[in-house]
Design an enzyme around this catalytic site. Structure first.
Site, PDB file in Angstrom:
ATOM      1  N   ASP A 100       0.830  -1.209   0.000  1.00  0.00           N
ATOM      2  CA  ASP A 100       0.000   0.000   0.000  1.00  0.00           C
ATOM      3  C   ASP A 100       0.862   1.255   0.000  1.00  0.00           C
ATOM      4  OD1 ASP A 100      -2.151  -1.667   0.364  1.00  0.00           O
ATOM      5  OD2 ASP A 100      -2.224  -1.347   2.541  1.00  0.00           O
TER       6      ASP A 100
HETATM    7  N1  URA Z   1      -1.226  -5.810   4.168  1.00  0.00           N
HETATM    8  C1  URA Z   1      -1.678  -4.547   4.127  1.00  0.00           C
HETATM    9  O1  URA Z   1      -2.676  -4.214   4.756  1.00  0.00           O
HETATM   10  N2  URA Z   1      -1.000  -3.660   3.385  1.00  0.00           N
HETATM   11  C2  URA Z   1       0.115  -3.961   2.680  1.00  0.00           C
HETATM   12  O2  URA Z   1       0.693  -3.108   2.012  1.00  0.00           O
HETATM   13  C3  URA Z   1       0.565  -5.286   2.737  1.00  0.00           C
HETATM   14  C4  URA Z   1      -0.127  -6.191   3.494  1.00  0.00           C
END
Ligand code: URA
Length: 240
Positions: free
Chosen positions: A105
């Site tokens: 993310d």
């Molecule tokens: N889980 C999440 O919530 N975000 C990420 O970027 C990776 C795993």
């Protein structure tokens, strides 16, 4: 060696995107073993067939593998229409057409793998492989043991029950007001770790991926990248 779609092979050789490669094929610029091929359904054997575009004999790019310590506020994408920083802004000195394996993310930091090895990328991302990913999670407030126990067994999210995972609780820090937890999951659903904690009403202060398929960030500063060693590549290739 498996057969590969002609446009995919041309793209892999780095001369054009897959869409541009399709145009090259239909406009009669592509020769396979001395014969013009204009159909998009055609397949080639990359190790045996000789493919020429505009008279130039193609050779696939050498496969390259990189590990990157992604900072927060960077998008895991090749380009961003909104003009945000992308992971490619950090690794633009690499000439090979590498791309991220999976994604982190915008607000997540940590270990991201990049390669131009499409077969490996597909293999690692496949749910049946259960590739391990460990995250350090800083949760706002105290986290109840019973919630961690439920997370370890599996909780029901909107896209189904999560698979069992391993959790280490490093406890609550009264000064920062944060609980630190390490969680190792074997799936790669969208925003999975955030959604697992949100399920119990927690909010995440910081999320960092610290291990991917056994690779770690050791010695790699935030925003830095390096090539994988031969042993590390072998380790990933062994995931079958
Ligand atoms: N889980 C999440 O919530 N975000 C990420 O970027 C990776 C795993």
């Amino acid at each position: 060696m498996e057969l590969e779609r002609l446009q995919k092979y041309i793209a892999r050789c780095g001369v054009a995107s897959r869409r541009k490669a399709e145009e090259l094929i239909t406009s009669g610029k592509v020769l396979v073993n001395g014969k013009y091929v204009k159909e998009l359904g055609a397949k080639v054997n990359p190790t045996r067939d000789r493919v020429k575009v505009d008279g130039q004999l193609l050779e696939p790019e050498a496969l390259e593998y990189y590990i990157f310590n992604k900072p927060k506020g960077v998008i895991t994408s090749i380009t961003d229409p909104e003009g945000r920083k992308t992971v490619m802004d950090y690794i633009n000195s690499v000439k090979a057409r590498i791309y991220p394996v999976g994604r982190l993310d915008y607000h997540t930091e940590g270990l991201l793998l990049l390669t131009n090895d499409g077969t490996m990328a597909q293999n690692l991302a496949h749910p049946s492989k259960g590739v391990t990913k460990t995250y350090e999670v800083k949760v706002k407030d105290r986290v109840f043991d019973e919630h961690l126990e439920q997370l370890a067994v599996g909780v029901t999210l909107e896209d189904g029950v999560t698979a069992p995972c391993e959790i280490t609780d490093y406890g609550f820090n009264g000064k920062t007001g944060l609980t630190t937890v390490e969680i190792t999951i074997h799936e790669g659903r969208n925003r999975q770790v955030r959604r697992m904690f949100e399920h119990f009403g927690y909010s995440i202060h910081n999320l960092k991926r610290i291990n991917y398929a056994g690779l770690t960030l050791k010695g790699l500063k935030r925003g830095a990248f390096r090539k994988l060693t031969r042993e590390e590549v072998k380790q990933l290739q062994a995931i079958k």
